[in-house]
Design an enzyme around this catalytic site. Structure first.
Site, PDB file in Angstrom:
ATOM      1  N   LYS A 105      -6.898   0.117  -6.314  1.00  0.00           N
ATOM      2  CA  LYS A 105      -7.456   1.448  -6.627  1.00  0.00           C
ATOM      3  C   LYS A 105      -6.347   2.425  -6.997  1.00  0.00           C
ATOM      4  O   LYS A 105      -6.596   3.606  -7.190  1.00  0.00           O
ATOM      5  CB  LYS A 105      -8.202   1.994  -5.406  1.00  0.00           C
ATOM      6  CG  LYS A 105      -9.355   1.127  -4.946  1.00  0.00           C
ATOM      7  CD  LYS A 105      -9.984   1.776  -3.714  1.00  0.00           C
ATOM      8  CE  LYS A 105     -11.040   0.885  -3.101  1.00  0.00           C
ATOM      9  NZ  LYS A 105     -11.418   1.360  -1.756  1.00  0.00           N
ATOM     10  N   ARG A 127       5.570  -8.447   0.745  1.00  0.00           N
ATOM     11  CA  ARG A 127       6.040  -9.077  -0.507  1.00  0.00           C
ATOM     12  C   ARG A 127       5.462  -8.292  -1.668  1.00  0.00           C
ATOM     13  O   ARG A 127       4.284  -7.934  -1.648  1.00  0.00           O
ATOM     14  CB  ARG A 127       5.585 -10.523  -0.564  1.00  0.00           C
ATOM     15  CG  ARG A 127       5.789 -11.138  -1.936  1.00  0.00           C
ATOM     16  CD  ARG A 127       5.570 -12.613  -1.943  1.00  0.00           C
ATOM     17  NE  ARG A 127       6.648 -13.296  -1.253  1.00  0.00           N
ATOM     18  CZ  ARG A 127       6.824 -14.616  -1.292  1.00  0.00           C
ATOM     19  NH1 ARG A 127       5.981 -15.377  -1.961  1.00  0.00           N
ATOM     20  NH2 ARG A 127       7.819 -15.182  -0.650  1.00  0.00           N
TER      21      ARG A 127
END
Ligand code: NCD
Length: 303
Positions: free
Chosen positions: A80, A101
């Protein structure tokens, strides 16, 4: 509060302590089974992973803690448009420690500046992968009994391979290390690493052929060609099978050379090499759990 962004964030003495702790965890797992009771690890993985994420999760569960997180950026609010800075502020309210990560170099570092919990870089783009390096160093220390006096060959994608970058960075602090970088012209180590080695007077060679170097090596670190970091598929297809380590080539290597690989392997090591006692890449996976347990305890100040 400490984070882990780069293997150099720990001094060599601190690393020794961490590896001693990992050894003790391996020898006496029961002693550590409840150390993280009531604690939560968040694994925030914006890029694919099998080993790193699952070894972190397994490490936390072995310590009696809990795990929350996501393994795909599309299933998190990143889809989003949320920034890592905002995400980590929120994660700081939900968890006690976070392994992150991200495909962008430096993203876990940005997160760390906004975080109130320790952040571990679990791989940032083509930059660094410090916990793989801790895994590699613990494997070498456990199987060779030392971290100095080695000729180390790194082979494959040395341009984009973050595990290779982190390992070189970490090994330069030990005595009498020399490197042979084995890669096609297009995938040579980044110039910042070459400059660093020159500055530190650390001997290194850059070669193309693996066969010629094999007899000289104490350690061979194979890496996968990093398809996801190529700009075009054509170059990847041309370079992906440039090196294939097989039984025949292993005959050229010393009897006590170790073959390491961060995994996943694609074609660069033929499966027939797996039976060779010098092939230790699956042992590395197990060391990766012990060292991540030691790291979680250390960063949570529970060691
Ligand atoms: C490595 C990585 O993600 O950089 N994998 C891992 O964490 N063991 C190596 C790779 O993907 O080639």
């Amino acid at each position: 509060m400490r984070h882990l962004m780069n293997p150099l964030d720990f001094t060599t003495e601190e690393l020794e302590q961490l590896f001693d702790l990992a050894d003790d965890i391996q020898a006496h797992p029961d002693k550590y089974a409840h150390k993280c009771e009531g604690k939560k690890l968040a694994t925030c993985f914006y890029e694919p992973s099998t080993r790193t994420r699952l070894s972190f999760e397994s490490a936390m569960l072995n310590l009696g803690g809990h795990v929350i997180g996501f393994s795909d950026a599309n299933s998190s609010s990143a889809a989003k448009g949320e920034s890592v800075s905002d995400t980590i502020r929120m994660i700081s309210c939900y968890a006690d420690i976070c392994a992150m990560r991200h495909p962008k170099e430096g993203a876990p570092m940005v997160a760390a500046t906004k975080s109130s919990i320790p952040v571990i870089n679990a791989g940032d783009g083509g930059h660094q992968h410090p916990t793989q390096t801790l895994t590699d160093l613990l494997t070498i220390r456990s199987l060779k009994g030392r971290l100095n006096n080695f000729t180390v060959g790194l082979c494959g994608d040395l341009k984009f391979g973050r595990t290779a970058h982190s390992l070189v960075n970490a090994l330069v602090r030990y005595d009498n290390i020399s490197f042979i970088f084995i890669s096609p012209e297009e995938l040579k180590i980044p110039s910042y690493l070459r400059d660093k080695l020159k500055e530190l007077n650390i001997p290194f060679k850059e070669v193309i052929r693996l066969e010629d170097s094999l007899p000289e090596l104490d350690l061979l670190y194979m890496t996968r060609v990093q398809r996801e970091r190529f700009f075009n598929e054509e170059d990847y297809v041309r370079l992906k099978d440039f090196y294939i380590l097989n039984k025949e080539k292993m005959k050229l290597a010393p009897e006590d050379m170790l073959v390491l690989h961060p995994l996943p392997r694609v074609n660069e090591i033929s499966v027939e090499v797996d039976e060779d006692p010098r092939a230790v890449y699956f042992k590395q996976v197990q060391y990766g759990v012990y060292v991540r347990m030691a790291l979680i305890l250390t960063l949570l100040e529970l060691a």
